[in-house]
Design a protein around this motif. Structure first.
Motif, short mmCIF file in Angstrom:
data_model
loop_
_atom_site.label_atom_id
_atom_site.label_comp_id
_atom_site.label_asym_id
_atom_site.label_seq_id
_atom_site.Cartn_x
_atom_site.Cartn_y
_atom_site.Cartn_z
N ARG A 1 0.54 3.87 -2.92
CA ARG A 1 0.15 5.24 -2.52
C ARG A 1 1.17 6.26 -3.03
O ARG A 1 0.80 7.28 -3.62
CB ARG A 1 0.04 5.33 -1.00
CG ARG A 1 -0.39 6.71 -0.50
CD ARG A 1 -0.03 6.94 0.95
NE ARG A 1 1.42 6.91 1.08
CZ ARG A 1 2.06 6.39 2.12
NH1 ARG A 1 1.41 5.83 3.10
NH2 ARG A 1 3.38 6.40 2.16
N VAL B 1 -6.03 12.76 -5.31
CA VAL B 1 -6.25 11.88 -4.18
C VAL B 1 -7.19 12.59 -3.21
O VAL B 1 -6.92 13.73 -2.80
CB VAL B 1 -4.92 11.52 -3.48
CG1 VAL B 1 -5.17 10.68 -2.23
CG2 VAL B 1 -4.00 10.80 -4.46
N MET C 1 0.83 -1.21 0.00
CA MET C 1 0.00 0.00 0.00
C MET C 1 0.86 1.26 0.00
O MET C 1 0.55 2.23 -0.68
CB MET C 1 -0.96 0.02 1.19
CG MET C 1 -2.08 -0.98 1.07
SD MET C 1 -3.11 -0.72 -0.41
CE MET C 1 -3.71 0.92 -0.13
N ARG C 2 1.96 1.26 0.76
CA ARG C 2 2.86 2.41 0.76
C ARG C 2 3.41 2.66 -0.64
O ARG C 2 3.42 3.79 -1.13
CB ARG C 2 4.03 2.20 1.74
CG ARG C 2 5.02 3.36 1.76
CD ARG C 2 6.39 2.96 2.28
NE ARG C 2 7.06 1.96 1.50
CZ ARG C 2 7.72 2.19 0.35
NH1 ARG C 2 7.78 3.40 -0.17
NH2 ARG C 2 8.32 1.20 -0.29
N ARG D 1 0.42 9.23 -5.77
CA ARG D 1 0.63 10.64 -5.40
C ARG D 1 1.67 11.33 -6.29
O ARG D 1 1.64 12.54 -6.43
CB ARG D 1 1.04 10.74 -3.94
CG ARG D 1 -0.11 10.47 -3.02
CD ARG D 1 0.26 10.71 -1.59
NE ARG D 1 -0.93 10.60 -0.75
CZ ARG D 1 -0.92 10.33 0.53
NH1 ARG D 1 0.22 10.14 1.15
NH2 ARG D 1 -2.03 10.25 1.21
N GLU E 1 -8.74 12.24 0.42
CA GLU E 1 -8.59 11.51 1.68
C GLU E 1 -9.70 11.88 2.66
O GLU E 1 -10.29 12.95 2.57
CB GLU E 1 -7.22 11.78 2.29
CG GLU E 1 -6.09 11.30 1.39
CD GLU E 1 -4.74 11.47 2.03
OE1 GLU E 1 -4.24 10.46 2.58
OE2 GLU E 1 -4.20 12.58 1.98
#
Length: 148
Positions: free
Chosen positions: A59, A70, A55-56, A63, A72
């Motif tokens: 992500r 994005v 996921m890191r 980005r 959030e």
């Protein structure tokens, strides 16, 4: 299942090219462990946080790509279905302002994880302690919109 097995080496290599840090042997090959309920070592991993590492990586990649916005702290509360029965976007609620917004989309992927958080398990005790952010909150809007 076939796609999972066939595409896995390419996807693992792609994730590595993006910076995903899987555990490796001294010679540089990927380490393997047993997955839950498996009889052979065939799962690559990143210490005890493989999902978080993937996921890191994803992500950061999202980005850093131009043209991707994005949003959030704004979970979907409803999927929007067009007159042909296709998902055309979603209604989202900003948790800070409580305002809703329509997000138009050509495609929608419901990837909320933690589907075990959508069921009540009472015997002999709860089997899972799914945390709120990963409790499968995309499942109810999906079902309401007719997603199977």
């Amino acid at each position: 299942m076939e796609a999972l097995v066939t595409d896995a080496p390419t996807v693992i290599a792609w994730l590595e090219s993006l910076g995903c840090m899987f555990d490796k042997e001294p010679d540089g090959t990927l380490k393997q462990i047993h997955g839950g309920g498996t009889s052979r070592k065939r799962m690559h991993y990143a210490r005890d946080y493989s999902g978080a590492e993937i996921m890191r990586t994803l992500r950061d990649e999202v980005r850093n790509r131009p043209g991707i916005n994005v949003i959030e702290f704004a979970p979907i509360i409803e999927l929007v279905v067009d007159d042909q029965g296709h998902c055309a976007g979603a209604i989202s609620m900003n948790l800070e302002t409580q305002q809703t917004v329509y997000i138009k989309a050509k495609a929608v992927v419901i990837a909320t994880g933690g589907a075990d958080g959508c069921t009540i398990k009472t015997f002999p005790r709860p089997i899972t302690m799914a945390r709120l952010p990963t409790a499968g909150h995309g499942v109810p809007p999906g079902r309401a919109a007719g997603v199977h």
